[in-house]
Design a protein around this motif. Sequence first.
Motif, PDB file in Angstrom:
ATOM      1  N   HIS A  62      -3.817   7.200  -2.759  1.00 15.75           N
ATOM      2  CA  HIS A  62      -3.415   5.849  -2.369  1.00 15.75           C
ATOM      3  C   HIS A  62      -3.551   4.889  -3.538  1.00 15.75           C
ATOM      4  CE1 HIS A  62      -7.714   6.301  -1.571  1.00 15.75           C
ATOM      5  NE2 HIS A  62      -7.842   4.997  -1.735  1.00 15.75           N
TER       6      HIS A  62
ATOM      7  N   PHE B 230      -2.309   0.438  -4.521  1.00 14.72           N
ATOM      8  CA  PHE B 230      -1.688  -0.770  -3.995  1.00 14.72           C
ATOM      9  C   PHE B 230      -1.331  -1.733  -5.105  1.00 14.72           C
ATOM     10  CE2 PHE B 230      -6.301  -0.866  -3.232  1.00 14.72           C
ATOM     11  CZ  PHE B 230      -6.703  -1.988  -3.937  1.00 14.72           C
TER      12      PHE B 230
ATOM     13  N   LEU C 191       0.860  -1.179   0.000  1.00 13.21           N
ATOM     14  CA  LEU C 191       0.000   0.000   0.000  1.00 13.21           C
ATOM     15  C   LEU C 191       0.897   1.230   0.000  1.00 13.21           C
ATOM     16  CD1 LEU C 191      -2.823   1.384   0.408  1.00 13.21           C
ATOM     17  CD2 LEU C 191      -2.401   1.155   2.871  1.00 13.21           C
TER      18      LEU C 191
ATOM     19  N   HIS D 211     -11.946  -3.745   2.666  1.00 11.89           N
ATOM     20  CA  HIS D 211     -12.016  -2.287   2.719  1.00 11.89           C
ATOM     21  C   HIS D 211     -13.199  -1.895   3.605  1.00 11.89           C
ATOM     22  CE1 HIS D 211      -9.352  -1.824  -0.879  1.00 11.89           C
ATOM     23  NE2 HIS D 211      -9.798  -3.049  -1.068  1.00 11.89           N
TER      24      HIS D 211
END
Length: 158
Positions: A116, A118, A80, A130
């Motif tokens: 963000h 990943f 992440l 999530h």
Amino acid sequence: MGLTSKVSNVDWIDGVQVSPLKLVPNERGRLMEVQRFDDSIFPGFGQAYITSTFPGVIKAWYKHSIQIDQIAVIIGLLKLVLYDAREDSPTYERVDTILLGELAPKLVQFPPGIWHGFQAVGTQETFALHLNSVAFIADTPDEERLPFDTDLIPYKWS
């Protein structure tokens, strides 16, 4: 007993919380408690969902204006990456990389304004849980996107 602290000895982007998760094995399997309403970092609940990511696949970049994001890996290993785009933040323009995996489970919570993305690491499909503070609404999504290889974020995926 809820989550109460960040992982020790690590200073993350301002507002980011990384909490170790308790894995309880027994003769029938194992239990991993991800979050409770009485956890000190519980942001409220809007939506929970699971994503899968194939080995090497990059899913980036996303940013929200309202939503608090939380991610925990259930199966596999995930890299992440967080980028602080909040101009008023003491960690403005900082990049953090956090590895999440089933063998050392943790919950990562990050506030709105953080880009963000990943990438699944290793040879197996990765499954992530999530937990978002608000639900996704298709007609008015609280989401901005950039391509994974944008020059606007100082990070190069490998």
